[in-house]
Design an enzyme around this catalytic site. Structure first.
Site, PDB file in Angstrom:
ATOM      1  N   HIS B 216       0.811  -1.215   0.000  1.00 53.85           N
ATOM      2  CA  HIS B 216       0.000   0.000   0.000  1.00 53.85           C
ATOM      3  C   HIS B 216       0.845   1.267   0.000  1.00 53.85           C
ATOM      4  O   HIS B 216       0.315   2.359  -0.155  1.00 53.85           O
ATOM      5  CB  HIS B 216      -0.991  -0.037   1.165  1.00 53.85           C
ATOM      6  CG  HIS B 216      -2.146  -0.946   0.871  1.00 53.85           C
ATOM      7  ND1 HIS B 216      -3.449  -0.655   1.193  1.00 53.85           N
ATOM      8  CD2 HIS B 216      -2.195  -2.148   0.245  1.00 53.85           C
ATOM      9  CE1 HIS B 216      -4.242  -1.629   0.788  1.00 53.85           C
ATOM     10  NE2 HIS B 216      -3.498  -2.555   0.214  1.00 53.85           N
ATOM     11  N   SER B 220      -0.039  -1.107  -6.322  1.00 55.65           N
ATOM     12  CA  SER B 220       0.082  -2.348  -7.067  1.00 55.65           C
ATOM     13  C   SER B 220       0.755  -2.120  -8.409  1.00 55.65           C
ATOM     14  O   SER B 220       0.618  -1.054  -9.001  1.00 55.65           O
ATOM     15  CB  SER B 220      -1.307  -2.948  -7.306  1.00 55.65           C
ATOM     16  OG  SER B 220      -1.904  -3.290  -6.092  1.00 55.65           O
ATOM     17  N   LYS B 244     -14.574  -7.888  -8.077  1.00 58.63           N
ATOM     18  CA  LYS B 244     -13.847  -8.733  -9.033  1.00 58.63           C
ATOM     19  C   LYS B 244     -13.136  -9.867  -8.285  1.00 58.63           C
ATOM     20  O   LYS B 244     -13.190 -11.027  -8.702  1.00 58.63           O
ATOM     21  CB  LYS B 244     -12.836  -7.890  -9.807  1.00 58.63           C
ATOM     22  CG  LYS B 244     -12.243  -8.638 -10.992  1.00 58.63           C
ATOM     23  CD  LYS B 244     -11.438  -7.713 -11.906  1.00 58.63           C
ATOM     24  CE  LYS B 244     -10.811  -8.511 -13.036  1.00 58.63           C
ATOM     25  NZ  LYS B 244     -10.115  -7.689 -14.016  1.00 58.63           N
ATOM     26  N   ASP B 245     -12.486  -9.512  -7.162  1.00 58.65           N
ATOM     27  CA  ASP B 245     -11.805 -10.543  -6.368  1.00 58.65           C
ATOM     28  C   ASP B 245     -12.802 -11.524  -5.764  1.00 58.65           C
ATOM     29  O   ASP B 245     -12.526 -12.724  -5.671  1.00 58.65           O
ATOM     30  CB  ASP B 245     -10.974  -9.891  -5.250  1.00 58.65           C
ATOM     31  CG  ASP B 245      -9.691  -9.264  -5.780  1.00 58.65           C
ATOM     32  OD1 ASP B 245      -9.425  -9.433  -6.986  1.00 58.65           O
ATOM     33  OD2 ASP B 245      -8.972  -8.623  -4.998  1.00 58.65           O
ATOM     34  N   GLU B 288       4.883 -34.022  -0.503  1.00 56.63           N
ATOM     35  CA  GLU B 288       3.664 -33.530  -1.125  1.00 56.63           C
ATOM     36  C   GLU B 288       4.010 -32.841  -2.440  1.00 56.63           C
ATOM     37  O   GLU B 288       5.138 -32.381  -2.641  1.00 56.63           O
ATOM     38  CB  GLU B 288       2.968 -32.551  -0.171  1.00 56.63           C
ATOM     39  CG  GLU B 288       2.396 -33.233   1.053  1.00 56.63           C
ATOM     40  CD  GLU B 288       1.104 -33.962   0.751  1.00 56.63           C
ATOM     41  OE1 GLU B 288       1.180 -35.107   0.254  1.00 56.63           O
ATOM     42  OE2 GLU B 288       0.034 -33.411   1.019  1.00 56.63           O
TER      43      GLU B 288
END
Lengths: 255, 421
Positions: B216, B220, B244-245, B288
């Site tokens: 922040h 971005s 959107k997320d 894994e």
């Protein structure tokens, strides 16, 4: 970018082919009828589970335990409370200490866990020529090939070993077992049990039913899991649709 | 945080709190009006998705810990009790077990997105380093979590991985004994792994806080890699990216739910349903899936390097493998300084773009090789992929700016958006 992706795909597709050279055990297969519990809507066949339990009780349980199951779990197979009580009572459970400080034997109760045939691994080995019969509670989930593997193993006895494979004394040839030599003698025979509902007791039927029972023993919540999954996924798909239309609506202000 | 003039909230209770603790002002600033580039694609949703996964893991993990018993005698059976007798225990456990995989899927996509669009570059170096730190913490957490059910793979995986520390020259064996709390992986090991497995997610949570705080400050990155030139290039985070997320997250959860409810053991190893047995080694010890690329690098170093003309081993094959494995992550830490190209996004770097997919291919190949026995031809393929991985970072990234002709950058984000539309 797509060219590289295609290369990657081609590589991954090619590799399993060469991997086969290292596989020495025969690929397991299921019965021709398939497994009723497979697929997104598959459920256990209760009648088959009961028959499978009978096979376990009369054949397998001589050597193999089922220690993660309690007798009360058998109500899930369609047995009544009274039937479960009777089944549990056939087992002898070591309990105690009592008020005198002594351990004592008592008949099993539905809340007891399945009593294993041997008190410990050493006793099991001593009684089985050094081999340890594994506990079967999770056997279907604990082997590659799952149901198919156990079914193939149970029905895979009696074949003639290839000339270059020498079978050690006390061992049995089974092409599905890693190393092909298994200490367990062929456990199932035609007529080993008598099914009350008239199902023919061939080796194939016995194997098919006991594998279904063992699948249930390993994953008793399979049905509720799939039912819940259906509701969850249906809800989410509708929710995603709503989210998408809201998103379109909000973003339309920008365009 | 909120040093500018504070705007009053209409709700008197919220306003009362906000005057004394400006948490609502902060949320409004950081997630409400926060100016965000308008041209994100859906790859930018994976940060939020990873955040959701972390939360899901912590919530389900807390409930599992209420029934789990960290003792070599009871761990396996307590997990089976959760699966069989605890109300909805099977669901919580499958959500947690597969959640680890889904978390790694989200984070790997998030990382590769960062690599593709150059999100690690100035001024986001520290943001990137915090992200790689989160990855390392996740790996430690996931590894220790996998030990807890105390199945065969838990035990043998723990034995193999902790034994890696014995490769440290001189003090290796002492370090391993110290890690184990004994002379083999045993009850003490299981107990401390449980304690750390419960602790580390909260450490991750804290580092995520720093990661987001750093984000922040710089703002971005975006698919063009160029900075917003003004308000015409950005939109407020809410409602545009919240919705959107949310949509992207819902799709991700659908995939997650399909795995949890219809194929919960698909990604696990059948051997882990066999209780741990120190006397029986599984035929193939495989970690894994999310560790397989690193495992392949570990095993691709097969030579002992001697001091010339002597039999003194300078770097054993084990130490070499460990150096490769940790080196592969160490390279991520210094990535901002390996790549000096002023252009961020691969969209405008034709050669880098191709090499990026070569890197992806190398990682996928390593993942495949990691799951295979250490035999030929797998070892050789793994070695080639390892060389490609390291060459990407150590040769391609530093040299590219000298030879690559980058495409002309758009003047602004708005311009690039309008051109496309």
């Amino acid at each position: 970018m797509p060219r590289f992706l295609i290369c990657a795909l081609a590589l991954t597709l090619l590799m399993p082919v060469s991997a086969h050279a290292f596989e020495d055990t025969q690929t397991p297969h299921g019965p021709a009828s398939g497994w009723p519990q497979k697929g997104p809507f598959g459920t256990y066949d209760r009648a088959a589970l009961q028959r499978g339990f009978q096979v376990y009780k009369q054949v397998c349980s001589t050597c193999h335990g089922l220690r993660l199951l309690a007798y009360r779990d058998l109500t899930d197979l369609g047995f009544s409370e009274a039937e479960v009580k009777a089944i549990a009572a056939e087992a002898t459970v070591k309990d105690g200490p009592n008020d005198n400080g002594d351990m004592f034997n008592r008949p099993g109760r539905p809340s007891d866990f399945f009593v294993s045939p041997f008190p410990n691994d050493q006793a099991a080995r001593a009684a089985n020529g050094g081999a340890l019969p594994p506990d079967l509670s999770l056997i279907i989930k604990a082997r590659k090939g799952h149901e198919d593997y156990v079914y193939s193993l149970l029905t895979g006895f009696g074949q003639t070993p290839p000339a270059d494979e020498k079978i050690a004394k006390g061992m049995n040839y089974n092409p599905y077992f890693p190393g092909h030599q298994i200490a367990m003698p062929p456990p199932l025979t035609d007529g080993a049990v008598t099914f009350a509902d008239g199902t023919p007791s061939t080796v194939d039927e016995e194997a098919k039913n006991v594998v279904q029972f063992l699948a249930w023993a390993a994953e008793p919540k399979l049905e509720i899991r799939k039912q819940t999954g259906l509701k969850v996924v249906l809800f989410l798909v509708v929710f995603a649709g709503v989210m998408y239309s809201v998103k379109r609506r909000i973003w339309s202000k920008l365009h | 945080m909120a040093h500018g003039e504070r705007v009053d909230f209409k709700n008197p209770v919220i306003n009362w709190i906000d005057v004394r603790l400006p948490i609502f002002t902060m949320m409004q600033k950081e997630y409400g009006t926060f100016p965000t580039p308008k041209n994100f694609n859906y790859l930018w949703s994976f940060g939020g998705i990873a955040m959701f996964m972390l939360t899901a893991m912590i919530v389900t993990g807390v409930f599992l810990a209420m029934y789990y018993t960290p003792s070599t005698d009871h761990a396996f059976d307590s997990v089976e009790r959760i699966m069989r007798d605890v109300n909805w225990g099977w669901m919580i456990r499958y959500i947690h077990m597969n959640g680890a995989s889904m978390f790694f899927i989200a984070v790997y996509i998030h990382i590769f997105r960062g690599i593709y669009y150059g999100s690690y570059k100035n001024p986001r170096e520290l943001l990137w380093i915090l992200g790689v730190t989160i990855l390392l913490l996740m790996m430690a957490t996931a590894f220790m979590g996998y030990v807890l059910p105390w199945g065969q793979m838990s035990f043998w995986g723990a034995t193999v991985i902790t034994n890696l520390f014995s490769a440290i020259p001189l003090v290796g064996d002492k370090v391993v004994t110290w890690l184990w709390g004994g002379f083999s992986v045993d009850n003490a090991t299981l107990n401390r792994f449980f304690a750390l497995h419960y602790l580390l997610p909260f450490v991750i949570f804290a580092v995520v806080g720093l990661h987001v705080a750093a984000l922040h400050v710089s703002g971005s990155n975006n698919p063009t890699g160029i900075d917003p030139k003004g308000p015409q290039d950005t939109i407020p985070f809410n409602p545009y990216y919240t919705i959107k997320d949310a949509f992207a997250l819902t799709l991700f959860i659908i995939l997650y739910a399909l795995v949890v409810f219809y194929a919960p053991n698909m990604l696990g190893d059948p051997d882990n349903y066999i209780p741990a047995n120190p006397m029986v080694t599984p035929a193939h010890i495989v970690p894994e899936w999310y560790f397989l690329p690193f495992y392949a690098m570990l095993r691709s170093f097969v030579w002992d390097i001697h001091i010339p003309f002597t039999h003194i081993v300078l770097i054993s094959s084990k130490l070499g493998g460990v150096i490769l494995m940790f080196g592969s992550i160490a390279l991520l830490f210094v990535m901002p300084w390996l790549d000096r190209s002023p252009v961020r996004s691969a969209v405008f770097r034709p050669i880098y773009k191709k090499l990026f997919w070569v890197l992806v291919l190398a990682c996928v190949t390593l993942g495949y090789i990691g799951g295979k026995p250490p035999e030929q031809p797998y070892v050789l393929v793994g070695q080639i992929a390892t060389v490609v991985y390291f060459a990407f970072f150590l040769i391609a990234l530093p040299l590219l700016p000298k030879y690559e002709k980058t495409l002309p950058l758009p003047k602004s984000i708005s311009e690039s958006v309008l051109k496309k539309g």
